[in-house]
Design a protein around this motif. Sequence first.
Motif, short mmCIF file in Angstrom:
data_model
loop_
_atom_site.label_atom_id
_atom_site.label_comp_id
_atom_site.label_asym_id
_atom_site.label_seq_id
_atom_site.Cartn_x
_atom_site.Cartn_y
_atom_site.Cartn_z
N GLY A 12 0.84 -1.20 0.00
CA GLY A 12 0.00 0.00 0.00
C GLY A 12 0.87 1.24 0.00
O GLY A 12 1.82 1.35 -0.77
N ARG A 13 0.59 2.15 0.92
CA ARG A 13 1.32 3.42 1.01
C ARG A 13 2.53 3.39 1.94
O ARG A 13 3.18 4.40 2.15
N LEU A 14 2.84 2.23 2.50
CA LEU A 14 3.88 2.14 3.52
C LEU A 14 5.23 2.70 3.05
O LEU A 14 5.82 3.54 3.73
N LEU A 15 5.72 2.27 1.91
CA LEU A 15 7.04 2.72 1.45
C LEU A 15 7.02 4.19 1.05
O LEU A 15 7.93 4.94 1.41
N LEU A 16 5.97 4.61 0.35
CA LEU A 16 5.87 6.01 -0.04
C LEU A 16 5.75 6.91 1.19
O LEU A 16 6.45 7.92 1.31
N ASP A 17 4.88 6.54 2.13
CA ASP A 17 4.73 7.34 3.35
C ASP A 17 6.03 7.37 4.16
O ASP A 17 6.35 8.39 4.78
N SER A 18 6.78 6.29 4.16
CA SER A 18 8.06 6.28 4.87
C SER A 18 9.02 7.29 4.26
O SER A 18 9.70 8.03 4.97
#
Length: 138
Positions: free
Chosen positions: A54-60
């Motif tokens: 999901g958005r985990l890598l982008l949000d990180s």
Amino acid sequence: MVLNENFLSDLEKLPPPKNQQQTFMEIAGYPHSENICSKILQFYLTPTNEHGFGRLLLDSLVMLIDRELVTDKQNIEVWREVRTSGNKRIDLVIVSDNYIIGIENKVLAKVNNPFCDYTTYLRSLSKSSKKSIKYYCR
């Protein structure tokens, strides 16, 4: 999935892994290509792709830049090899409702890029409500 009864005991018999210095790209024999790295980054930074993060890598990544930019319901697009008005290319451009991020990959190449052109282009994409961010990867 049904496991063989001896599977876990066989795993315990394997030698411990050594400190691996090579990347999976080097093991696979891929060249040091910024384009290949950009494709991989584009895949994992796009929240809707089948990687399941999901958005985990982008949000990180975004949290490292500015915590206030992370929001759950933003539209996200990740573009690769984006041509600027000066006919140069930015390796990755991430466009959301609130920000635009330009990423330049450098695998083995020297840093010799037209960053002013990149900045002008990123600003042209951003509306007054968007924050324009330039990011350099090595």
